[in-house]
Write a protein that holds these residues in place. Structure first.
Motif, PDB file in Angstrom:
ATOM      1  N   VAL A 260       0.831  -1.208   0.000  1.00  0.00           N
ATOM      2  CA  VAL A 260       0.000   0.000   0.000  1.00  0.00           C
ATOM      3  C   VAL A 260       0.868   1.262   0.000  1.00  0.00           C
ATOM      4  O   VAL A 260       1.909   1.300   0.644  1.00  0.00           O
ATOM      5  CB  VAL A 260      -0.970   0.047   1.202  1.00  0.00           C
ATOM      6  CG1 VAL A 260      -2.045  -0.998   1.071  1.00  0.00           C
ATOM      7  CG2 VAL A 260      -0.232  -0.114   2.507  1.00  0.00           C
ATOM      8  N   ASP A 261       0.425   2.232  -0.720  1.00  0.00           N
ATOM      9  CA  ASP A 261       1.093   3.527  -0.768  1.00  0.00           C
ATOM     10  C   ASP A 261       0.282   4.426  -1.685  1.00  0.00           C
ATOM     11  O   ASP A 261      -0.327   3.937  -2.630  1.00  0.00           O
ATOM     12  CB  ASP A 261       2.508   3.404  -1.332  1.00  0.00           C
ATOM     13  CG  ASP A 261       3.456   4.323  -0.583  1.00  0.00           C
ATOM     14  OD1 ASP A 261       2.960   5.309  -0.034  1.00  0.00           O
ATOM     15  OD2 ASP A 261       4.653   4.044  -0.550  1.00  0.00           O
ATOM     16  N   GLU A 262       0.254   5.712  -1.405  1.00  0.00           N
ATOM     17  CA  GLU A 262      -0.506   6.581  -2.310  1.00  0.00           C
ATOM     18  C   GLU A 262       0.165   7.934  -2.480  1.00  0.00           C
ATOM     19  O   GLU A 262       0.988   8.337  -1.660  1.00  0.00           O
ATOM     20  CB  GLU A 262      -1.953   6.738  -1.839  1.00  0.00           C
ATOM     21  CG  GLU A 262      -2.139   7.469  -0.537  1.00  0.00           C
ATOM     22  CD  GLU A 262      -3.611   7.578  -0.165  1.00  0.00           C
ATOM     23  OE1 GLU A 262      -4.062   6.765   0.639  1.00  0.00           O
ATOM     24  OE2 GLU A 262      -4.296   8.478  -0.688  1.00  0.00           O
ATOM     25  N   ALA A 263      -0.243   8.598  -3.551  1.00  0.00           N
ATOM     26  CA  ALA A 263       0.325   9.906  -3.917  1.00  0.00           C
ATOM     27  C   ALA A 263       1.845   9.836  -4.004  1.00  0.00           C
ATOM     28  O   ALA A 263       2.561  10.695  -3.475  1.00  0.00           O
ATOM     29  CB  ALA A 263      -0.126  10.990  -2.940  1.00  0.00           C
ATOM     30  N   LYS A 264       2.315   8.774  -4.625  1.00  0.00           N
ATOM     31  CA  LYS A 264       3.757   8.566  -4.793  1.00  0.00           C
ATOM     32  C   LYS A 264       4.005   8.132  -6.236  1.00  0.00           C
ATOM     33  O   LYS A 264       3.091   7.645  -6.916  1.00  0.00           O
ATOM     34  CB  LYS A 264       4.253   7.432  -3.889  1.00  0.00           C
ATOM     35  CG  LYS A 264       3.976   7.604  -2.406  1.00  0.00           C
ATOM     36  CD  LYS A 264       5.095   8.338  -1.706  1.00  0.00           C
ATOM     37  CE  LYS A 264       4.798   8.632  -0.261  1.00  0.00           C
ATOM     38  NZ  LYS A 264       4.841   7.468   0.610  1.00  0.00           N
ATOM     39  N   CYS A 265       5.274   8.267  -6.678  1.00  0.00           N
ATOM     40  CA  CYS A 265       5.618   7.703  -7.977  1.00  0.00           C
ATOM     41  C   CYS A 265       7.019   7.117  -7.933  1.00  0.00           C
ATOM     42  O   CYS A 265       7.806   7.421  -7.028  1.00  0.00           O
ATOM     43  CB  CYS A 265       5.491   8.750  -9.082  1.00  0.00           C
ATOM     44  SG  CYS A 265       6.634  10.124  -8.949  1.00  0.00           S
ATOM     45  N   SER A 266       7.286   6.231  -8.867  1.00  0.00           N
ATOM     46  CA  SER A 266       8.634   5.684  -9.072  1.00  0.00           C
ATOM     47  C   SER A 266       9.007   6.029 -10.503  1.00  0.00           C
ATOM     48  O   SER A 266       8.167   5.913 -11.402  1.00  0.00           O
ATOM     49  CB  SER A 266       8.659   4.166  -8.918  1.00  0.00           C
ATOM     50  OG  SER A 266       8.034   3.790  -7.725  1.00  0.00           O
ATOM     51  N   LEU A 267      10.244   6.449 -10.693  1.00  0.00           N
ATOM     52  CA  LEU A 267      10.681   6.884 -12.020  1.00  0.00           C
ATOM     53  C   LEU A 267      11.933   6.120 -12.431  1.00  0.00           C
ATOM     54  O   LEU A 267      12.831   5.910 -11.605  1.00  0.00           O
ATOM     55  CB  LEU A 267      11.021   8.382 -11.995  1.00  0.00           C
ATOM     56  CG  LEU A 267       9.975   9.340 -11.428  1.00  0.00           C
ATOM     57  CD1 LEU A 267      10.573  10.744 -11.297  1.00  0.00           C
ATOM     58  CD2 LEU A 267       8.740   9.385 -12.317  1.00  0.00           C
ATOM     59  N   SER A 268      11.989   5.708 -13.702  1.00  0.00           N
ATOM     60  CA  SER A 268      13.187   5.047 -14.217  1.00  0.00           C
ATOM     61  C   SER A 268      13.662   5.802 -15.446  1.00  0.00           C
ATOM     62  O   SER A 268      12.936   5.897 -16.449  1.00  0.00           O
ATOM     63  CB  SER A 268      12.865   3.601 -14.605  1.00  0.00           C
ATOM     64  OG  SER A 268      12.330   2.920 -13.492  1.00  0.00           O
ATOM     65  N   GLY A 269      14.874   6.341 -15.362  1.00  0.00           N
ATOM     66  CA  GLY A 269      15.419   7.114 -16.475  1.00  0.00           C
ATOM     67  C   GLY A 269      16.727   6.523 -16.980  1.00  0.00           C
ATOM     68  O   GLY A 269      17.251   5.565 -16.401  1.00  0.00           O
ATOM     69  N   THR A 270      17.244   7.118 -18.034  1.00  0.00           N
ATOM     70  CA  THR A 270      18.486   6.609 -18.631  1.00  0.00           C
ATOM     71  C   THR A 270      19.702   6.847 -17.724  1.00  0.00           C
ATOM     72  O   THR A 270      20.686   6.119 -17.788  1.00  0.00           O
ATOM     73  CB  THR A 270      18.748   7.304 -19.985  1.00  0.00           C
ATOM     74  OG1 THR A 270      18.591   8.719 -19.804  1.00  0.00           O
ATOM     75  CG2 THR A 270      17.784   6.828 -21.057  1.00  0.00           C
ATOM     76  N   GLU A 271      19.629   7.869 -16.873  1.00  0.00           N
ATOM     77  CA  GLU A 271      20.782   8.182 -16.018  1.00  0.00           C
ATOM     78  C   GLU A 271      20.584   7.788 -14.559  1.00  0.00           C
ATOM     79  O   GLU A 271      21.524   7.824 -13.777  1.00  0.00           O
ATOM     80  CB  GLU A 271      21.097   9.695 -16.078  1.00  0.00           C
ATOM     81  CG  GLU A 271      21.361  10.227 -17.468  1.00  0.00           C
ATOM     82  CD  GLU A 271      22.475   9.476 -18.186  1.00  0.00           C
ATOM     83  OE1 GLU A 271      23.513   9.187 -17.561  1.00  0.00           O
ATOM     84  OE2 GLU A 271      22.293   9.143 -19.383  1.00  0.00           O
ATOM     85  N   GLY A 272      19.337   7.468 -14.186  1.00  0.00           N
ATOM     86  CA  GLY A 272      19.091   7.104 -12.796  1.00  0.00           C
ATOM     87  C   GLY A 272      17.619   6.897 -12.546  1.00  0.00           C
ATOM     88  O   GLY A 272      16.785   7.069 -13.450  1.00  0.00           O
ATOM     89  N   GLY A 273      17.309   6.482 -11.306  1.00  0.00           N
ATOM     90  CA  GLY A 273      15.915   6.240 -10.957  1.00  0.00           C
ATOM     91  C   GLY A 273      15.573   6.922  -9.644  1.00  0.00           C
ATOM     92  O   GLY A 273      16.462   7.393  -8.921  1.00  0.00           O
ATOM     93  N   ALA A 274      14.271   6.989  -9.345  1.00  0.00           N
ATOM     94  CA  ALA A 274      13.825   7.578  -8.086  1.00  0.00           C
ATOM     95  C   ALA A 274      12.606   6.831  -7.604  1.00  0.00           C
ATOM     96  O   ALA A 274      11.786   6.369  -8.404  1.00  0.00           O
ATOM     97  CB  ALA A 274      13.499   9.055  -8.280  1.00  0.00           C
TER      98      ALA A 274
END
Ligand SMILES: NC(=O)c1ccc[n+]([C@@H]2O[C@H](COP(=O)([O-])OP(=O)(O)OC[C@H]3O[C@@H](n4cnc5c(N)ncnc54)[C@H](O)[C@@H]3O)[C@@H](O)[C@H]2O)c1
Length: 360
Positions: A260-274
């Motif tokens: 469970v978790d809300e109002a969050k995101c995960s990002l994957s990019g060419t130089e790094g992730g978050a």
């Protein structure tokens, strides 16, 4: 010394009392001068608690809009009247902050954007999660290009059992949907803002009404009435953007899941992730090794004092009122919020038809 701005509140329920009025009342240059609710006692109570001397109380928002001394209106009503009240307020020469989601449909949201353009008044949407410390930090990381090209993202809005049972949240007609339009909207707004990508191409979606049928269910706000529960209890979307990026959106009010978790995101990019889950963590590869960094979002406090920090709601209100005084653009632009509505609507449509929805 900032000039005084007079604000009127339409809809004096949960979010007005929980966010707008407490935060606005902390701003010395704001006068909360008018309160409106179809339930008169709610407007009366709000006026007593937050109003300036002589604050006016209304049951009909049209009457409130006649007052030319009111410069700003905050629309805090259920979703089905967001567009109607916002357009009327803009036409009455007021700046408007409207609660999320912008509107039930893209057509309504477009009317709001058009009215803001036509009148030259400012319009913003209450996506307060953008003003959290982790969001503000991550947005700067993204703006700086530290993640490179973000080509995969997840928007998280999963609750295990937290169905809002007050007001009209379970009413399809008044809200336009359930968790997707209610909390999926926050997660998707955050994700698009971080990616700075407002060009969706194809949307697939599915929605479910499974646990909403259950009687006497365990729930954070007490059991719901299955007869009243006319919206979905969970919905999921797969969104492809024009530049080829993919977003997976997950939303539920009730789901048998421990993730469970809300109002969050995960990002994957060419130089790094978050990743915003379990605190803000950045990841990537350096010197041939994978790394993960946890960002400490403290204010450099000392024992028994964490340091001065403004709440997200306070920051949202302060910057918005400054936008009006200084004639600057709001952080949440209506042209961005309408894309969130467009994608959510496409997920609902795809869930109904079983087909992909192509957005130009
Ligand atoms: N930003 C957030 O995180 C957040 C959180 C909760 C709710 N919201 C949004 O805020 C809005 C309201 O939610 P809530 O929880 O405060 O609901 P609520 O039911 O507690 O309050 C809504 C109030 O609006 C009044 N109202 C309804 N129609 C009206 C009209 N035509 N004119 C004047 N008053 C009217 C109701 O009587 C009620 O007092 C929704 O759009 C919801 O999505 C946002």
């Amino acid at each position: 010394m900032k000039r005084t701005v007079k604000v009127g509140i339409v809809g004096c329920g949960g979010i007005a009392n929980g966010k707008h009025m407490p935060s606005l009342s902390k701003l010395k240059h704001v006068e909360m001068a008018a309160f409106c609710d179809i339930e008169a006692d709610r407007a009366e109570k709000a006026a007593q608690e937050y109003g300036v001397d002589g604050a006016k109380v209304y049951q009909n928002y049209q009457d409130m809009l006649q007052d030319t001394s009111i410069e700003v209106i905050h629309v805090c009503t259920p979703n089905h009247v967001h567009a109607e009240i916002t357009v009327a307020a803009l036409e009455a020469d007021k700046h408007v902050m409207c609660e999320k989601p912008m509107a039930k449909t893209t057509e309504e949201a477009q009317e709001m954007v058009d009215a803001a353009k036509r009148t030259g008044k400012k319009l913003t949407i209450g996506y307060n999660n953008r003003f959290r410390q982790d969001s503000q930090y991550l947005h700067k990381v993204c703006e700086q290009g530290d993640l490179g090209e973000v080509y995969f993202a997840k928007a998280h809005a999963i609750r295990r059992r937290a169905v809002p049972t007050w007001g009209v949240f379970l009413d399809e007609e008044k809200q336009g949907g359930g968790p997707l339009i209610d909390i999926g909207t926050h997660a998707l707004d955050l994700t698009l803002w971080m990616m700075d990508n407002y060009k969706p191409k194809v949307v697939m979606g599915s929605s479910y009404h499974k646990l909403g049928k259950k009687k006497d269910a365990a729930n954070a706000w007490g059991p719901w009435d299955p007869e009243e529960f006319t919206v979905e209890d969970s919905a999921f979307g797969f969104i492809t953007m024009e530049n080829g990026a993919t977003i997976v959106l997950e939303s539920s009010w009730a789901l048998n899941s421990l993730e469970v978790d809300e109002a969050k995101c995960s990002l994957s990019g060419t130089e790094g992730g978050a990743d915003m889950k379990d605190g803000l963590r950045l990841n990537g590869e350096n010197f041939g090794k994978l790394y993960e960094t946890k960002v400490e979002l403290n204010s450099g406090g000392v024992a028994f004092y964490d340091g001065k920090a403004e709440t997200d709601a306070d920051l949202e209100a302060r910057l918005w009122i400054d936008n009006i005084i200084e004639d600057t653009e709001p952080v949440v632009k209506p042209e961005e919020a309408i894309v969130v509505t467009q994608i959510l609507e496409a997920i609902y449509e795809s869930a109904k038809t079983g087909k992909a929805v192509y957005l130009s």
